[in-house]
Write a protein that holds these residues in place. Sequence first.
Motif, PDB file in Angstrom:
ATOM      1  N   PRO A  61       0.822  -1.223   0.000  1.00 30.46           N
ATOM      2  CA  PRO A  61       0.000   0.000   0.000  1.00 30.46           C
ATOM      3  C   PRO A  61       0.852   1.268   0.000  1.00 30.46           C
ATOM      4  CG  PRO A  61      -0.828  -1.571   1.592  1.00 30.46           C
ATOM      5  CD  PRO A  61       0.456  -2.131   1.083  1.00 30.46           C
ATOM      6  N   LEU A  62       2.008   1.259   0.679  1.00 28.38           N
ATOM      7  CA  LEU A  62       2.823   2.466   0.750  1.00 28.38           C
ATOM      8  C   LEU A  62       3.405   2.840  -0.602  1.00 28.38           C
ATOM      9  CD1 LEU A  62       4.567   1.915   4.186  1.00 28.38           C
ATOM     10  CD2 LEU A  62       2.917   3.688   3.573  1.00 28.38           C
ATOM     11  N   ARG A  63       3.642   1.831  -1.459  1.00 28.12           N
ATOM     12  CA  ARG A  63       4.141   2.107  -2.805  1.00 28.12           C
ATOM     13  C   ARG A  63       3.007   2.216  -3.819  1.00 28.12           C
ATOM     14  NH1 ARG A  63       8.023  -2.381  -4.198  1.00 28.12           N
ATOM     15  NH2 ARG A  63       8.171  -3.148  -2.064  1.00 28.12           N
ATOM     16  N   GLY A  64       1.780   2.160  -3.318  1.00 28.67           N
ATOM     17  CA  GLY A  64       0.640   2.285  -4.219  1.00 28.67           C
ATOM     18  C   GLY A  64       0.347   1.022  -5.002  1.00 28.67           C
ATOM     19  N   GLU A  65       0.857  -0.135  -4.530  1.00 27.40           N
ATOM     20  CA  GLU A  65       0.563  -1.387  -5.232  1.00 27.40           C
ATOM     21  C   GLU A  65      -0.478  -2.173  -4.440  1.00 27.40           C
ATOM     22  OE1 GLU A  65       4.196  -3.491  -5.829  1.00 27.40           O
ATOM     23  OE2 GLU A  65       5.124  -1.804  -6.844  1.00 27.40           O
ATOM     24  N   PHE A  66      -1.613  -2.400  -5.094  1.00 33.25           N
ATOM     25  CA  PHE A  66      -2.699  -3.097  -4.420  1.00 33.25           C
ATOM     26  C   PHE A  66      -3.084  -4.341  -5.214  1.00 33.25           C
ATOM     27  CE2 PHE A  66      -3.078   1.368  -3.248  1.00 33.25           C
ATOM     28  CZ  PHE A  66      -3.171   1.295  -1.876  1.00 33.25           C
ATOM     29  N   GLY A  67      -2.456  -5.469  -4.898  1.00 34.71           N
ATOM     30  CA  GLY A  67      -2.846  -6.721  -5.547  1.00 34.71           C
ATOM     31  C   GLY A  67      -3.616  -7.571  -4.552  1.00 34.71           C
ATOM     32  N   PHE A  68      -4.870  -7.835  -4.885  1.00 32.01           N
ATOM     33  CA  PHE A  68      -5.720  -8.508  -3.904  1.00 32.01           C
ATOM     34  C   PHE A  68      -5.640 -10.030  -3.978  1.00 32.01           C
ATOM     35  CE2 PHE A  68      -7.893  -4.401  -3.634  1.00 32.01           C
ATOM     36  CZ  PHE A  68      -7.996  -4.317  -2.269  1.00 32.01           C
ATOM     37  N   MET A  93      -6.729   5.659   6.742  1.00 34.79           N
ATOM     38  CA  MET A  93      -6.909   7.032   6.299  1.00 34.79           C
ATOM     39  C   MET A  93      -5.587   7.767   6.085  1.00 34.79           C
ATOM     40  SD  MET A  93     -10.007   7.001   5.918  1.00 34.79           S
ATOM     41  CE  MET A  93     -10.323   8.704   5.438  1.00 34.79           C
ATOM     42  N   SER A  94      -4.484   7.181   6.587  1.00 34.04           N
ATOM     43  CA  SER A  94      -3.216   7.906   6.483  1.00 34.04           C
ATOM     44  C   SER A  94      -2.437   7.568   5.220  1.00 34.04           C
ATOM     45  CB  SER A  94      -2.364   7.627   7.734  1.00 34.04           C
ATOM     46  OG  SER A  94      -2.267   6.233   7.939  1.00 34.04           O
ATOM     47  N   VAL A  95      -2.732   6.464   4.568  1.00 34.22           N
ATOM     48  CA  VAL A  95      -2.030   6.088   3.346  1.00 34.22           C
ATOM     49  C   VAL A  95      -2.931   6.386   2.155  1.00 34.22           C
ATOM     50  CG1 VAL A  95      -0.935   4.188   2.108  1.00 34.22           C
ATOM     51  CG2 VAL A  95      -0.885   4.244   4.608  1.00 34.22           C
ATOM     52  N   PRO A  96      -2.400   7.085   1.140  1.00 36.21           N
ATOM     53  CA  PRO A  96      -3.261   7.427   0.006  1.00 36.21           C
ATOM     54  C   PRO A  96      -3.826   6.178  -0.671  1.00 36.21           C
ATOM     55  CG  PRO A  96      -0.978   8.142  -0.348  1.00 36.21           C
ATOM     56  CD  PRO A  96      -1.054   7.617   1.025  1.00 36.21           C
ATOM     57  N   LEU A  97      -5.054   6.240  -1.067  1.00 38.15           N
ATOM     58  CA  LEU A  97      -5.750   5.187  -1.797  1.00 38.15           C
ATOM     59  C   LEU A  97      -6.035   3.939  -0.964  1.00 38.15           C
ATOM     60  CD1 LEU A  97      -4.243   5.117  -5.398  1.00 38.15           C
ATOM     61  CD2 LEU A  97      -6.443   5.992  -4.656  1.00 38.15           C
ATOM     62  N   TYR A  98      -5.457   3.884   0.250  1.00 40.03           N
ATOM     63  CA  TYR A  98      -5.641   2.676   1.057  1.00 40.03           C
ATOM     64  C   TYR A  98      -7.118   2.472   1.392  1.00 40.03           C
ATOM     65  CZ  TYR A  98      -3.718  -0.921   4.196  1.00 40.03           C
ATOM     66  OH  TYR A  98      -3.357  -2.088   4.800  1.00 40.03           O
ATOM     67  N   ASP A  99      -7.790   3.582   1.803  1.00 41.76           N
ATOM     68  CA  ASP A  99      -9.201   3.442   2.170  1.00 41.76           C
ATOM     69  C   ASP A  99     -10.027   3.035   0.965  1.00 41.76           C
ATOM     70  OD1 ASP A  99      -8.736   5.986   1.051  1.00 41.76           O
ATOM     71  OD2 ASP A  99     -10.640   6.713   1.840  1.00 41.76           O
ATOM     72  N   ALA A 100      -9.692   3.599  -0.206  1.00 46.03           N
ATOM     73  CA  ALA A 100     -10.420   3.219  -1.420  1.00 46.03           C
ATOM     74  C   ALA A 100     -10.232   1.729  -1.702  1.00 46.03           C
ATOM     75  CB  ALA A 100      -9.940   4.043  -2.603  1.00 46.03           C
TER      76      ALA A 100
END
Lengths: 331, 285
Positions: A82-89, A293-300
């Motif tokens: 999540p910190l690098r903006g990689e979201f693989g589910f 809420m503190s990491v961008p896009l994490y909540d999305a």
Amino acid sequence: MRRIAAKLFNPKSDRAGSDPRRSRRWWKRVALDKSAHYTMRLLTMATVGLVPLIAGALLWRAWPILATHRLTSLLFSQAWHPLRGEFGFLPFIMGTLWVTTVAMLLAVPPSLLTAIYLAEYAPVRVQRLANPVIDLLAGIPSVVYGVWGVLVIVPLVGNQILPFVSRHLGALALFRTDNPTGFGVLAGGAVLAVMIFPLIIAVAQDLIRAVPQGLREASLSLGATRWQTVKHVVLRRARAGVVAAVVLGCSRALGETMAVLMVVGNVPQIPRSIFDAAYPLPALIANNYGEMMSVPLYDAALLGSALVLLLVVLGFNVASRLAVMRLVGTN
Amino acid sequence: MKQHRRRRLEERFFLVLMVFSTVTVLGSLFLILYTIIRRGMPALSVDMLTKVPKGGYYLGKEGGILNAIVGSLYLAGGGTLIALVLSLPIALYLHSHARHSRVVHVTRLALDVLWGVPSIVYGAFGFIILLALGMRASLLGGIIALALLELPIMTRGMDEAIAMIPDALKEASYALGATHLETAVKVILRQSAPALLTAVLLAFGRGIGDAASVLFTAGYTDRLPDSLLSPAASLPLAIFFQLGTPFPAVQQRAYASALVLTVIVLALSIAARYFAKRLTRNVVK
């Protein structure tokens, strides 16, 4: 205002209004009745709208990630940073599937056999005793199931089942692991299985009972044994119902959060054996609500996975309910 | 003859299997109760039930879980109240003029589907509502999430309760000139009151035991909730957090808290059944 009034009182009754026999009290009662009716109707409609509303709200909050990431990379990538903006589910989806599959394998045979026993064989006394107990089992909160899992199931898996199985069946990849703790897919599946017993039993029992008595009598009078009657007549007739019960249990298992979260190990990896730790989707959502809420896009991302969960469970539910409705309609 | 023997063998085999399954299922409930009582009892004390956590509680210092007990009662009580206000009119509507219409069919399906929605999704939805309103996790947020969670359970329970009333009773009321509303309040509600209470209690029990939906929405605090807008603790989360600490003394308290929650939920469940049976004095059959 006038339009509302016109809707409330149609012209026919308007003429009746000039009727001296219609007292003021009568008008009041009718007005009260009408307004109650429309209030009730409004509330009922709102309930129907609630499902799309929930889905819509989740979609709205999940949109940022759906707009910036390809759906295929979200669903089929293993990279979860999540910190690098990689979201693989993928690890979480696979975790959910593993745990649910194990739960279904453990839960379906005993639940169906119990449902058949209670509906077809058990004396009334046993039914009166067993059904309330099963209802109580359904009422136990999932956290308590989780505590029970940690106290009983996890040590059982870690100290007894794992050494035994790896000694005898260790050659199979399905039973090989480097996770000796007992926290993992099998423990999660076992706890889930106990949780969905009551649901499957209740639904299957109802639908088996709904099979007309005459069919059973016809079969028995032809010389079939009771089990043959169950196998060839009752279950054949109630087949859709049995499937519906299993699907309903499955959808409950997919969405169950707390109990699984407590015993499944929560390591974001694709499990390779039933003793590996897993990290199902609901557990992911529940575990990370604090930081999201503190990491961008994490909540999305997390709300997006809630949306996926909702849609899958919704599909399972609607399918099973429609099957039940059709079945009840034919009997 | 051989076939005959085989048939009997099969019959026996499956009967044994079925009895074994039933005993396993029933036994699992008793095993759960036994485990929770056995491990929870030794850790349970008066302090646990009457004190809020003091400093260092989660390290093993003194205090109790009064904050969670009171918080849970507030959360589930508020949620049940809202759910009641919404579900009673819906259940009545399902049995009013529009009894066989499409709306009623669709509503029942929607309620069944809502029943199946995982509680974590209600939690996430409640969280979105809070964000949209610019609020933080609070008692009110938890109450909203629990009300949504309980709504389908309660409505379907009431729906089934009202369906048990004989049509002739309602028809008699209409024949005397009563309106739909008057019939609903004076005949239907009165006749189905015990069963309605059962539905309410069952929904309350479900609400008080649910953790995933209050996780996002109600937050957690060591203090007693003092306003609708401040965070509130809850028993399921107290169990979860205490079990998550590495200290055995605190984990013991998680077992005791689990015992408290289990006792509350089972008492509600048994009370619900009791009311369904006993409070039928005024009910015409």
